[in-house]
Design a protein around this motif. Sequence first.
Motif, PDB file in Angstrom:
ATOM      1  N   UNK A 177       0.856  -1.179   0.000  1.00  0.00           N
ATOM      2  CA  UNK A 177       0.000   0.000   0.000  1.00  0.00           C
ATOM      3  C   UNK A 177       0.903   1.244   0.000  1.00  0.00           C
ATOM      4  N   UNK A 178       0.582   2.227  -0.845  1.00  0.00           N
ATOM      5  CA  UNK A 178       1.357   3.469  -0.897  1.00  0.00           C
ATOM      6  C   UNK A 178       0.475   4.587  -0.360  1.00  0.00           C
ATOM      7  N   UNK A 179       0.875   5.178   0.758  1.00  0.00           N
ATOM      8  CA  UNK A 179       0.047   6.185   1.420  1.00  0.00           C
ATOM      9  C   UNK A 179       0.571   7.581   1.095  1.00  0.00           C
ATOM     10  N   UNK A 180      -0.311   8.427   0.577  1.00  0.00           N
ATOM     11  CA  UNK A 180       0.101   9.776   0.185  1.00  0.00           C
ATOM     12  C   UNK A 180      -0.116  10.736   1.346  1.00  0.00           C
ATOM     13  N   UNK A 181       0.949  11.118   2.009  1.00  0.00           N
ATOM     14  CA  UNK A 181       0.890  12.074   3.116  1.00  0.00           C
ATOM     15  C   UNK A 181       1.686  13.312   2.694  1.00  0.00           C
ATOM     16  N   UNK A 182       1.797  14.285   3.602  1.00  0.00           N
ATOM     17  CA  UNK A 182       2.643  15.439   3.296  1.00  0.00           C
ATOM     18  C   UNK A 182       3.875  15.434   4.194  1.00  0.00           C
ATOM     19  N   UNK A 183       3.662  15.178   5.497  1.00  0.00           N
ATOM     20  CA  UNK A 183       4.782  15.289   6.435  1.00  0.00           C
ATOM     21  C   UNK A 183       4.840  14.065   7.345  1.00  0.00           C
ATOM     22  N   UNK A 184       5.918  13.993   8.108  1.00  0.00           N
ATOM     23  CA  UNK A 184       6.058  12.912   9.094  1.00  0.00           C
ATOM     24  C   UNK A 184       4.898  12.951  10.098  1.00  0.00           C
ATOM     25  N   UNK A 185       4.390  14.167  10.364  1.00  0.00           N
ATOM     26  CA  UNK A 185       3.328  14.298  11.371  1.00  0.00           C
ATOM     27  C   UNK A 185       2.072  13.536  10.956  1.00  0.00           C
ATOM     28  N   UNK A 186       1.908  13.298   9.656  1.00  0.00           N
ATOM     29  CA  UNK A 186       0.717  12.573   9.177  1.00  0.00           C
ATOM     30  C   UNK A 186       0.846  11.052   9.361  1.00  0.00           C
ATOM     31  N   UNK A 187       2.038  10.585   9.727  1.00  0.00           N
ATOM     32  CA  UNK A 187       2.282   9.137   9.746  1.00  0.00           C
ATOM     33  C   UNK A 187       1.373   8.370  10.711  1.00  0.00           C
ATOM     34  N   UNK A 188       1.220   8.806  11.970  1.00  0.00           N
ATOM     35  CA  UNK A 188       0.415   7.977  12.892  1.00  0.00           C
ATOM     36  C   UNK A 188      -1.000   7.734  12.379  1.00  0.00           C
ATOM     37  N   UNK A 189      -1.662   8.814  11.934  1.00  0.00           N
ATOM     38  CA  UNK A 189      -3.054   8.647  11.477  1.00  0.00           C
ATOM     39  C   UNK A 189      -3.125   7.762  10.226  1.00  0.00           C
ATOM     40  N   UNK A 190      -2.256   8.016   9.255  1.00  0.00           N
ATOM     41  CA  UNK A 190      -2.313   7.255   7.999  1.00  0.00           C
ATOM     42  C   UNK A 190      -2.083   5.761   8.263  1.00  0.00           C
ATOM     43  N   UNK A 191      -1.121   5.451   9.113  1.00  0.00           N
ATOM     44  CA  UNK A 191      -0.802   4.043   9.374  1.00  0.00           C
ATOM     45  C   UNK A 191      -1.882   3.369  10.214  1.00  0.00           C
ATOM     46  N   UNK A 192      -2.424   4.136  11.153  1.00  0.00           N
ATOM     47  CA  UNK A 192      -3.483   3.574  11.990  1.00  0.00           C
ATOM     48  C   UNK A 192      -4.742   3.298  11.165  1.00  0.00           C
ATOM     49  N   UNK A 193      -5.078   4.239  10.284  1.00  0.00           N
ATOM     50  CA  UNK A 193      -6.241   4.030   9.398  1.00  0.00           C
ATOM     51  C   UNK A 193      -6.063   2.750   8.588  1.00  0.00           C
ATOM     52  N   UNK A 194      -4.867   2.587   8.031  1.00  0.00           N
ATOM     53  CA  UNK A 194      -4.613   1.396   7.220  1.00  0.00           C
ATOM     54  C   UNK A 194      -4.683   0.131   8.094  1.00  0.00           C
ATOM     55  N   UNK A 195      -4.070   0.212   9.266  1.00  0.00           N
ATOM     56  CA  UNK A 195      -4.077  -0.965  10.159  1.00  0.00           C
ATOM     57  C   UNK A 195      -5.518  -1.387  10.461  1.00  0.00           C
TER      58      UNK A 195
END
Length: 476
Positions: A73-91
Amino acid sequence: MSATQLYWIRNDLRVQDNHALWHARDEGNVVAAYLLTPDTWLEHDEAPAKVDFWLRNLQALKSRLEGLGIALKVLHCRTFADAPRALLDLARKIDADGIFFNEEYGIHEQRRDDNVAEAFTEASLGCRRYADQVLFMPGSLRTQEGTMYKVFSQFRKLAYQKLHDHLPECLAAPGKQSLAGVSSDTVPTEVEGFAKISREQQDLWPAGEAAAHDRLQHFAEDIMGEYKELRDQPARDGTSCLSAYLTSGVLSPRQCLHAAIAANRGEFDSGNTGAVTWISELLWREFYRHILVCYPRVSRSQAFRPETEAVPWRKDSEGLAAWQEGRTGIPIVDAAMRQLLATGWMHNRLRMVSAMFLTKNLLIDWREGERWFMQHLIDGDLASNNGGWQWSASTGTDSVPYFRVFNPVTQSRRFDPDGEFIRTWIPELRHLDAKQIHEPPAGDLFEATEYPRPIVDIGETRKRAIATFKSLGEQS
Ligand SMILES: Cc1cc2nc3c(=O)[nH]c(=O)nc-3n(C[C@H](O)[C@H](O)[C@H](O)COP(=O)(O)OP(=O)(O)OC[C@H]3O[C@@H](n4cnc5c(N)ncnc54)[C@H](O)[C@@H]3O)c2cc1C
């Protein structure tokens, strides 16, 4: 049915000898994720060549993962700060039990990873982190007094001892799984904000684990034996050119170590001097990671030696631009800087020569050079780049003493004796013979070609640098 685990890919773009991937697979079926964070990449001065290399390797990795039944899965974020939410949503979407990733050591990366770990823990999901891009966990090698090492030779001595006690093994690629109903995403070929890389430059750095292993094998079998003699000659094919693969984790340091040991009849600190010298370079890479973690000020753009913050660096935008663009009038420096712009890589000897020219002869702040290198290197690595710059500027740990300023012309005569490297990168000087090419004679040449006159007097500026550092009073 076994649990699903999320494996987060970062600078570990490979399936073999990958701790997080291997352990995730050991715990169940795996879905892999990669985060695009272009705003943070820009903030970190990541080079377009490096981002392009990441994407090409991610594409190659996607094929390998799919061969193992693992979706990407390739997640399109902007910054490192977006990582927790994007990864949690995917999980949550894939109903994962937890996340697995390999440690990265910059302070921003650590903060990002701590935030992800916290978010997963709060959501009652697992989070497992592994030391993978190093042979020794940073901070784990200490002096007898329990302090962190500051001197490479002492660090290496203990590293050898540890390797004698226990040689870290390479893990196999994980076993195949049956596809878990998740489909892979498309890997983009470009990311907004990063210039497109020419096919010619891409061809210098073929992507994928197979290409990396071919290069490693070729080096270990055909070049490493003469590494000690050839490694300082930029015109020769005398080093491995594996740094980009190590930095992006297409190869692991364990794979490099084992290839070298295999070619050296099972030895790492004795036997063939080429192999021993090369393994020692791998340990420099380790050393700078330890410095980054144990002395976090270097990760914040501060000098390792605080007293050198008082150096009155010159503001010289014209000198800096001439250095960046390869038109200082010092052929070996210009050839090196042009190699960097054209290929995304520079030979180690020339990294030292050009860094010393900037920080000593031009007396320009090492942070300017560090940034420029980062913005252009395909192997740009915070720890090694910072270590190399602070070594050259005499502001770092175990760095060159301030009074040992390399003379670039002498270096040029010594390491590029026929001027072959200069001729490759400075066609304006191609007609000069081996004697003249290192220091083109004043006069007609400058009128006849577009090659500039030297922007500084090497001898005078060397004296100025030594006097400046001497006045700090506290140098070793
Ligand atoms: C000013 C300056 C900036 C540098 N910036 C970087 C950087 O951003 N990224 C980077 O990987 N290296 C950096 N280096 C170290 C070194 O120049 C490169 O690792 C090397 O030139 C890469 O070419 P190679 O793979 O053919 O190296 P080889 O000679 O084949 O060495 C094998 C590997 O050992 C490691 N290595 C070798 N020399 C060093 C060293 N002095 N310090 C740390 N690791 C080393 C690299 O991973 C390299 O790929 C820098 C050095 C200097 C002086």
